[in-house]
Design an enzyme around this catalytic site. Sequence first.
Site, short mmCIF file in Angstrom:
data_model
loop_
_atom_site.label_atom_id
_atom_site.label_comp_id
_atom_site.label_asym_id
_atom_site.label_seq_id
_atom_site.Cartn_x
_atom_site.Cartn_y
_atom_site.Cartn_z
N LYS A 149 54.96 -3.70 55.33
CA LYS A 149 55.26 -2.43 54.24
C LYS A 149 55.57 -2.94 52.85
CE LYS A 149 59.04 -2.68 53.51
NZ LYS A 149 59.85 -3.98 52.78
N TYR A 236 62.81 2.03 54.03
CA TYR A 236 63.17 2.02 55.54
C TYR A 236 63.85 3.55 55.45
CZ TYR A 236 62.41 -2.67 55.73
OH TYR A 236 61.92 -4.02 56.12
P1 NAD Z 1 57.80 -14.33 50.08
O1 NAD Z 1 57.61 -14.43 48.64
O2 NAD Z 1 58.78 -15.28 50.93
O3 NAD Z 1 56.38 -14.63 50.69
C1 NAD Z 1 55.26 -14.30 49.93
C2 NAD Z 1 54.19 -15.36 50.66
O4 NAD Z 1 53.03 -14.89 49.69
C3 NAD Z 1 54.32 -16.64 50.15
O5 NAD Z 1 54.05 -17.43 51.21
C4 NAD Z 1 53.57 -16.99 48.79
O6 NAD Z 1 53.17 -18.15 48.71
C5 NAD Z 1 52.35 -16.02 49.16
N1 NAD Z 1 51.60 -15.63 47.98
C6 NAD Z 1 50.26 -15.70 47.91
N2 NAD Z 1 50.20 -15.50 46.77
C7 NAD Z 1 50.85 -14.95 45.98
C8 NAD Z 1 51.35 -14.73 44.66
N3 NAD Z 1 50.21 -14.29 43.56
N4 NAD Z 1 52.32 -14.38 44.14
C9 NAD Z 1 53.40 -14.75 45.00
N5 NAD Z 1 53.38 -15.12 46.37
C10 NAD Z 1 52.09 -15.35 46.67
O7 NAD Z 1 58.05 -12.76 50.35
P2 NAD Z 1 58.49 -12.14 51.80
O8 NAD Z 1 59.76 -11.53 51.44
O9 NAD Z 1 58.26 -12.93 52.74
O10 NAD Z 1 57.59 -10.80 51.52
C11 NAD Z 1 56.25 -10.82 52.23
C12 NAD Z 1 55.85 -9.48 52.75
O11 NAD Z 1 56.70 -9.12 53.88
C13 NAD Z 1 56.00 -8.43 51.59
O12 NAD Z 1 54.89 -7.44 51.87
C14 NAD Z 1 57.41 -7.52 52.12
O13 NAD Z 1 57.58 -6.26 51.80
C15 NAD Z 1 57.28 -7.77 53.62
N6 NAD Z 1 58.57 -7.91 54.06
C16 NAD Z 1 58.70 -7.20 55.24
C17 NAD Z 1 60.08 -7.18 55.87
C18 NAD Z 1 60.38 -6.37 57.14
O14 NAD Z 1 61.29 -6.38 57.62
N7 NAD Z 1 59.20 -5.66 57.64
C19 NAD Z 1 61.02 -8.08 55.41
C20 NAD Z 1 60.65 -8.75 54.32
C21 NAD Z 1 59.60 -8.78 53.97
#
Ligand code: NAD
Length: 391
Positions: A149, A236
């Site tokens: 999401k 949420y």
């Molecule tokens: P994050 O920045 O920690 O992770 C993102 C990942 O994408 C990294 O591994 C990064 O290397 C990769 N990536 C690939 N191409 C990229 C680019 N061009 N720019 C930046 N990163 C790139 O972020 P996150 O917090 O893990 O979030 C990732 C996804 O998960 C998002 O869609 C976020 O909304 C979702 N999320 C959901 C929940 C939930 O509770 N459902 C919680 C946190 C995050």
Amino acid sequence: MTDPIRLSLSRRHLMSAGAGAAIALSAGRAAAQQAEGQPLMGDPELPMRPGERMRWAIVGLGTYAVGQLLPSFGDAHRSRMTAFVSGNRDKAERLGRSYGVDRFYGYDNYDRIASDDEIDCVYIVLPVGLHAEYTIRALEAGKHVLCEKPMASTSAECERMIAAARANGRQLGVAYRVHFEPNNLHARQRIADDLGVIRHVSAEHGFDINPEFPPHKWRLERALAGGGSMYDIGIYGLNTSLMMLKEDPVSVSALYSTPAGDPRFSEVEGGLDWQLRMPSGISVSGTSSYCIAPYVSRQRYSGSKAALEMQPATTYDDNRIRFLGEGQPPQEYAAGNAAAQFAAQLDGFSMAARSGTAHRTPGEMGLRDIRIIEAMYRSADADGAAIPVSV
Ligand code: NAD
């Protein structure tokens, strides 16, 4: 005949948190199964042998994937990981050694998953601006896709993702984990059974965003985030409220609450106060913010007979219920292990993919929410004018 689920639920209503924990856990699980007709916990009595489980590739090994999703496969009974897609091969191999995963792809050779028979499902855990592209490529590679999401940056992207799933005959789900979380499923049952007619719902979700922290940094860039606090955290409140009410809004209004001059918010909003007008005549009010502390996740449902609050409401592992009946002391309790939501979501999607039936939180739900949020932005751009929505 006495319904054992209802019996254990009403017993739980009389108990305080500690004493009722064991019964509450099984009752919460049973209530969830009753609510949706899908096993919640991976159906522990009927675990699939590892060789029969659906095989998953995880795309993006960032904070959420590594901290929450990878470990949750250990509790899954119908799902196992076989592949990682990452721009950092060393990290992928290191995690592969920990989790028994030995198939690795980069973003440059991602489309080669099409010829990998060891992948059934792909989980997109990338920044929002990349969701549509990587989801559509996986669907075209013949894989089922669960996408984090919010579903995508725009409703047009969501529509293209849904079209790709249909064209390729594959399942598309949006990872709204709260629909698999035992306390929220229990709350939904109590809201239906014990609150009378629902009169008002409110939701508050936010935290203080740190632009120096890489996972927060992309959330402040429109191209990667799609939108601001409403896309990331306010969603949420929106999605959970609609899950509880089981009706969709007819119009929305919203106002920005971004602090003037805050340099963090040059591309996306820092806060949004929003209101949904529902067909039943009630309204749902919510706030989302990237500039409040401490972190908040709160929902309140007020009915003609009683009210139910959840705080925290939508966290990974610590959601709590407070039931407020007329003339009674408040009942405060947890109805189950919130951390079970992760494996339940994986197994729910595996079952949907295997059986060809829609996932509990399908792409259409993700599209609905993005359409509503787009209408909220249109309203906020017009100083809070009511905007009709058709979802
Ligand atoms: P994050 O920045 O920690 O992770 C993102 C990942 O994408 C990294 O591994 C990064 O290397 C990769 N990536 C690939 N191409 C990229 C680019 N061009 N720019 C930046 N990163 C790139 O972020 P996150 O917090 O893990 O979030 C990732 C996804 O998960 C998002 O869609 C976020 O909304 C979702 N999320 C959901 C929940 C939930 O509770 N459902 C919680 C946190 C995050």
